[in-house]
Design a protein around this motif. Structure first.
Motif, PDB file in Angstrom:
ATOM      1  N   SER A  91     -34.984 -11.970 -44.724  1.00 50.01           N
ATOM      2  CA  SER A  91     -34.648 -12.002 -43.657  1.00 50.01           C
ATOM      3  C   SER A  91     -33.563 -11.006 -43.223  1.00 50.01           C
ATOM      4  CB  SER A  91     -34.225 -13.497 -43.233  1.00 50.01           C
ATOM      5  OG  SER A  91     -33.507 -13.752 -42.168  1.00 50.01           O
ATOM      6  N   SER A  92     -33.593 -10.536 -42.053  1.00 49.52           N
ATOM      7  CA  SER A  92     -32.486  -9.485 -41.686  1.00 49.52           C
ATOM      8  C   SER A  92     -32.140  -9.706 -40.255  1.00 49.52           C
ATOM      9  CB  SER A  92     -33.076  -7.961 -42.015  1.00 49.52           C
ATOM     10  OG  SER A  92     -33.885  -7.753 -40.971  1.00 49.52           O
ATOM     11  N   ASP A  93     -30.825  -9.583 -40.150  1.00 52.14           N
ATOM     12  CA  ASP A  93     -30.218  -9.659 -38.719  1.00 52.14           C
ATOM     13  C   ASP A  93     -29.311  -8.595 -38.244  1.00 52.14           C
ATOM     14  OD1 ASP A  93     -31.267 -12.117 -38.395  1.00 52.14           O
ATOM     15  OD2 ASP A  93     -29.556 -13.145 -39.532  1.00 52.14           O
ATOM     16  N   ILE A  98     -21.878  -5.601 -38.031  1.00 52.08           N
ATOM     17  CA  ILE A  98     -22.224  -6.557 -39.039  1.00 52.08           C
ATOM     18  C   ILE A  98     -23.530  -6.642 -39.059  1.00 52.08           C
ATOM     19  CG2 ILE A  98     -22.156  -8.950 -39.902  1.00 52.08           C
ATOM     20  CD1 ILE A  98     -19.515  -9.359 -38.533  1.00 52.08           C
ATOM     21  N   LEU A 123     -26.808  -8.207 -41.766  1.00 54.68           N
ATOM     22  CA  LEU A 123     -26.978  -8.955 -42.837  1.00 54.68           C
ATOM     23  C   LEU A 123     -28.576  -9.079 -43.311  1.00 54.68           C
ATOM     24  CD1 LEU A 123     -24.905 -12.134 -41.896  1.00 54.68           C
ATOM     25  CD2 LEU A 123     -24.646 -11.045 -44.106  1.00 54.68           C
ATOM     26  N   ALA A 124     -28.764  -9.076 -44.558  1.00 53.23           N
ATOM     27  CA  ALA A 124     -30.004  -9.277 -45.156  1.00 53.23           C
ATOM     28  C   ALA A 124     -30.052 -10.362 -46.082  1.00 53.23           C
ATOM     29  CB  ALA A 124     -30.739  -7.792 -45.639  1.00 53.23           C
ATOM     30  N   ARG A 125     -30.871 -11.023 -46.219  1.00 49.59           N
ATOM     31  CA  ARG A 125     -30.941 -12.224 -47.018  1.00 49.59           C
ATOM     32  C   ARG A 125     -32.258 -12.229 -47.600  1.00 49.59           C
ATOM     33  NH1 ARG A 125     -32.035 -18.224 -46.815  1.00 49.59           N
ATOM     34  NH2 ARG A 125     -30.181 -19.528 -47.607  1.00 49.59           N
ATOM     35  N   TRP A 126     -32.431 -12.685 -48.995  1.00 45.25           N
ATOM     36  CA  TRP A 126     -33.624 -12.755 -49.891  1.00 45.25           C
ATOM     37  C   TRP A 126     -33.490 -13.499 -50.892  1.00 45.25           C
ATOM     38  CZ3 TRP A 126     -30.669  -8.440 -49.969  1.00 45.25           C
ATOM     39  CH2 TRP A 126     -30.331  -8.026 -51.271  1.00 45.25           C
ATOM     40  N   ALA A 147     -27.187 -12.740 -49.833  1.00 49.16           N
ATOM     41  CA  ALA A 147     -27.147 -12.093 -48.625  1.00 49.16           C
ATOM     42  C   ALA A 147     -26.406 -10.751 -48.806  1.00 49.16           C
ATOM     43  CB  ALA A 147     -26.445 -13.036 -47.490  1.00 49.16           C
ATOM     44  N   LEU A 148     -26.669  -9.812 -48.269  1.00 46.88           N
ATOM     45  CA  LEU A 148     -26.038  -8.450 -48.613  1.00 46.88           C
ATOM     46  C   LEU A 148     -25.816  -8.012 -47.069  1.00 46.88           C
ATOM     47  CD1 LEU A 148     -25.095  -6.433 -50.668  1.00 46.88           C
ATOM     48  CD2 LEU A 148     -27.385  -5.593 -50.446  1.00 46.88           C
ATOM     49  N   GLN A 149     -24.319  -7.690 -46.858  1.00 43.93           N
ATOM     50  CA  GLN A 149     -23.695  -7.579 -45.716  1.00 43.93           C
ATOM     51  C   GLN A 149     -23.289  -5.959 -45.553  1.00 43.93           C
ATOM     52  OE1 GLN A 149     -20.577 -10.145 -44.404  1.00 43.93           O
ATOM     53  NE2 GLN A 149     -19.634  -8.700 -43.420  1.00 43.93           N
ATOM     54  N   ASN A 150     -23.898  -5.262 -44.356  1.00 43.19           N
ATOM     55  CA  ASN A 150     -23.851  -4.097 -44.043  1.00 43.19           C
ATOM     56  C   ASN A 150     -24.336  -2.990 -45.227  1.00 43.19           C
ATOM     57  OD1 ASN A 150     -22.244  -5.281 -42.126  1.00 43.19           O
ATOM     58  ND2 ASN A 150     -20.349  -4.279 -42.471  1.00 43.19           N
ATOM     59  N   ASP A 167     -26.883  -0.278 -46.374  1.00 39.97           N
ATOM     60  CA  ASP A 167     -27.625   0.982 -45.943  1.00 39.97           C
ATOM     61  C   ASP A 167     -29.195   0.430 -46.328  1.00 39.97           C
ATOM     62  OD1 ASP A 167     -29.358   3.537 -46.757  1.00 39.97           O
ATOM     63  OD2 ASP A 167     -27.475   4.017 -45.808  1.00 39.97           O
ATOM     64  N   ARG A 198     -31.749   1.746 -47.399  1.00 42.42           N
ATOM     65  CA  ARG A 198     -32.076   2.224 -48.693  1.00 42.42           C
ATOM     66  C   ARG A 198     -31.652   1.495 -49.747  1.00 42.42           C
ATOM     67  NH1 ARG A 198     -30.555   8.479 -47.278  1.00 42.42           N
ATOM     68  NH2 ARG A 198     -28.629   6.896 -46.515  1.00 42.42           N
ATOM     69  N   THR A 199     -30.474   0.791 -49.807  1.00 47.71           N
ATOM     70  CA  THR A 199     -30.100  -0.303 -50.668  1.00 47.71           C
ATOM     71  C   THR A 199     -30.696  -1.477 -50.787  1.00 47.71           C
ATOM     72  OG1 THR A 199     -28.033   0.950 -50.070  1.00 47.71           O
ATOM     73  CG2 THR A 199     -27.878  -1.105 -51.780  1.00 47.71           C
TER      74      THR A 199
END
Lengths: 516, 516
Positions: A114-116, A122, A124-127, A470-473, A475, A477-478
């Motif tokens: 999921s990504s927003d 801001i 956010l990506a969550r997995w 969750a990873l915030q902000n 890139d 490619r990361t």
């Protein structure tokens, strides 16, 4: 800890005769430490693999198990007494399940991607990431399905977690043989060392539970064992997914036994279900409610008398079956109960007891599982009181409701009372036999399991072995590769709150066969 | 239990002065029993409502809270000292979150609807049912966001669970006022009595924890409190979702502080983040690793000296802040630490301590949260050793990584080590401030939470309050309405293993506004 000079052994016993037939050395503390170190390293490697890669490994394991089907069935029969036809079928089912769990991983919903874009500043990506090395404590009663390579192990590997299993003392030789096949096949298929291993012995199991390397524990067995594990692991906050034994109730409506054929069919089915595998199923129906006047108890008792004695799995289970049936007889007020253990080895005779609603009170022995071919019949005068008793039972893995068909007016009310207490309700069917599909639920509220939100069979089984991050902000490619715009793994993803499906890929060869 | 003659009281204190200002009577055992009975009845009603119905209720509550924004912010400031601007914004955020959780329920993925035709004789349907009445123990530090009507309550109600909250003793008068508004608004909007209620007092809280009517418990607060709740509820197998305080680490790469402007910006941001709300955030960054020679400690200390003293929430927190900072000073070897408490009421001065990697060993006080405006700086010579120390920390809710931008070669390695230990990692951003979206994760491995698979903010928050059930061989008319062929709730469903999306409905009015 140091290795003792005298190595302890799990002895192997033949349930048909009670005779000892060899055994297997316990794993030493140093050996366990070595396995843990390898599992940690494998965990990093597995976390970076694609589901398709793991599917290729697991497909190889399924094939290898089938190649050894006869050898393994014979070995399993020597240690469990469950009979070759059942054991061959169980092994074939385990191979199918292994492929199923791998396919669930490939489908990719379990990743929860999921990504927003929350605002200009801001994102956010969550997995879901794999939790890391997992320990599985298998059960005695399904040497393949819930053994050292069963549902728990296959779903954990599918979710990219290395697994160290503990051999159940009921089948040490089989456990070692299966583990050898699995380990070798995984290595040949390209999985890293440490992806899968086996320990033997109680102390080795505790060493795993206490190790910071082990991130999640799955267990199938008794309530006492499951709760002890849960409490021990709680010290370091490790999740324990324990699936435990329960009294799985059945309820018969008036319309279902409107004629004697109805009673006869249900009685025959009940006895068949609760004596299957000598009553050693966690989904064994243990208590049936039927209308007074239906003749249910007499019909069940007639069928029970025709069931041949069958060996229980272990001497310990046989002893507990004898004491458990004596306790049930006393609680049911049955002073003429027949012998529980008969003949050679661990052979047990099926039993049934008649109980009154008034006896089904919290804390009564009647409401606790008794492992083995024994069950209760409660004939009720008052349907509402019976339903209250049903709803007052502890959590169960499964339940059955027998109705007069789709127009039976009682059905909706019974289901409303039952569903909150039970993982699965079967209508006009018995709970034994658990299909492994996307919609299966093999779990239930405590004490059926330690985790009412979890299942140990079906697609949901993988969820026990992942945790969200969750990873915030970041890139782009990361992020993990499956977030890439082209959706390289073809998985469902949620983008800015909207669930999106992958573009359908070409029909795979294996599926197209059926179209020709 | 009987009502005592002398009713106990939660007294209200003003953090700016320490003066007592009224109080609130504890709820009596008989009152709690009455609430529990109503909640059980409401649970059956709620389970049969559509998400859209509950959205209308929650929308009314969000509106009512906003109508009372100024009154509630003033009342909250009197009991928390957090200041009106922050409290107005927190209340507005709570209203938005309430609408968000309701919209997540309406979207319908949380229902997990799935059905399979397994064979000619077996069909299965699986979906999530609400667990039933829930108890929420809110936190002191977010009187709205994690108070008696915050994330936990709104997500539980969205998932169709009645909620009985326990008022936090830090803000009893505010709790009672909010609860009155919420209860009245829900009733007016058509929700059944028992949908929401409030208890005051420690004993009333324990009565909820021990009641068989309560099916799940959510808690936000200290590790000690969360673990005590978990262990108490374990006796009857009730899930406790405890979100607890953690040391949320930050890591600064060499490239991020290649010039002094980099250090200055990060130092200013760090101090701003760890003193926000007087350092009473569960996502407060508590420990920063920065390269030796970056001058990070000195820069942070300069900014700390400029932070005005601010009141802590309660006398108890102030006392623990004083003792905690003294313990940190001792552990850090800082013999010249300044006074922690200064001026009137519960006012505290911000503090920073320099620590060495060698001191960051398991069991050290330095690795435990200290609630309030205090944090640590660790300047490292050896990046690999610092990364080992970072990866060796306990589970955390959040972490930050400051890099030299998307090409910084250190980023990937740091993330690989951090993600398994942390719920959320923010890149070049501070962890305080938690956006409420589909992709948020506010949780983390133990001891960050008691449930690493759960989140208490974001769309996933609803999942804590449902449990899966399967129904085998059901007549389609017996299944919940959302399984009907026409998909009346327009939700994603899995049919025979294939995820299917609802046909997009017309653009709702609220969304179309932005298109004009």
């Amino acid at each position: 800890m140091t290795d003792s000079v005298l190595t302890a052994v799990d002895a192997s016993f033949d349930p048909y005769t009670g005779a000892e037939r060899g055994g297997v050395d316990h794993t030493s503390p140093a050996e366990v430490e070595g396995m843990l170190a390898l599992a940690v390293r494998a965990g990093s490697v597995l976390a970076a693999t694609s589901p398709a890669t793991r599917e290729s490994w697991l497909s190889a394991v399924a094939g290898a198990l089938l190649e050894h089907q006869e050898e393994l069935a014979v070995l399993a029969d020597e240690e469990t007494g469950l009979g070759l036809p059942r054991l061959r079928a169980e092994l074939a089912g385990t191979a199918r399940s292994t492929l199923f769990y791998a396919s669930v991983a490939v489908e990719g919903s379990y990743l929860g991607a999921s990504s927003d874009l929350v605002s200009e500043s801001i994102s956010l990506a969550r997995w879901n990431i794999p939790v890391g090395p997992v320990t599985v404590f298998g059960a005695s009663n399904f040497p393949f399905g819930f053994g050292v390579f069963g549902h728990d192990v296959a779903s954990a590997l599918s979710a990219a977690c290395p697994v160290i299993v503990k051999a159940h003392p009921a089948h040490p030789r089989l456990s070692v043989r299966i583990a050898g096949i699995v380990r070798e096949t995984l290595l040949s298929a390209g999985a890293p060392a440490g992806t899968y291993d086996l320990v033997v012995g109680f102390d080795a199991g505790l060493q795993l539970v206490d190790s910071p390397a082990i991130k999640t524990i799955a267990f199938t067995g008794s309530e006492r064992g499951g709760m002890a594990l849960r409490d021990r692991a709680a010290v370091r906050g490790v999740p324990v997914f324990a699936e435990m034994g329960t009294v799985n109730p059945a309820f018969v409506t008036a319309a279902a036994v409107a004629d004697s054929a109805g009673t006869e069919a249900i009685a025959a089915g009940y006895v068949g279900s609760f004596t299957l595998g000598a009553g050693q199923f966690c989904t064994k129906p243990g208590l049936i409610f039927a209308p007074a006047g239906s003749g249910m108890f007499d019909a069940v008792a007639r069928h029970v008398a025709e069931v041949p004695a069958a060996p229980l799995l272990t001497a310990g289970i046989a002893v507990r079956f004898a004491s458990g049936t004596a306790e049930l007889a006393a609680a049911a007020g049955d002073s003429a109960a027949s012998a529980a253990l008969v003949g050679e080895g661990y052979a047990a005779a099926a039993q049934v007891f008649r109980v009154a609603i008034a006896d089904l009170i919290p804390g009564s022995r009647l409401l606790e599982e008794c492992f083995g071919p024994v069950a209760l019949v409660c004939e009720y005068d008052d349907g509402a009181a019976a339903l209250d008793a049903l709803a007052g039972l502890q959590g169960s893995l499964a339940a059955s409701v027998f109705t007069g068909g789709s127009t039976d007016p009682e059905t909706a009310g019974i289901l409303a009372r039952l569903l909150p207490k039970v993982g699965r309700v079967a209508l006009n069917a018995w709970p034994t036999g658990v299909a492994n599909t996307w919609s299966q639920q093999h779990g239930g509220p405590w004490p059926a399991t330690s985790r009412p939100e979890a299942t140990s069979v079906g697609a949901g089984a993988l969820s026990r072995f992942v945790q969200p991050v969750a990873l915030q902000n970041a890139d782009p490619r990361t992020l993990p590769v499956f977030f890439a715009p082209e959706n390289p793994w073809h998985i469902p993803r949620r983008i800015d709150g909207v669930l999106t499906l992958p573009v359908p890929s070409a029909v795979p060869l294996s599926a197209s066969k059926d179209l020709s």
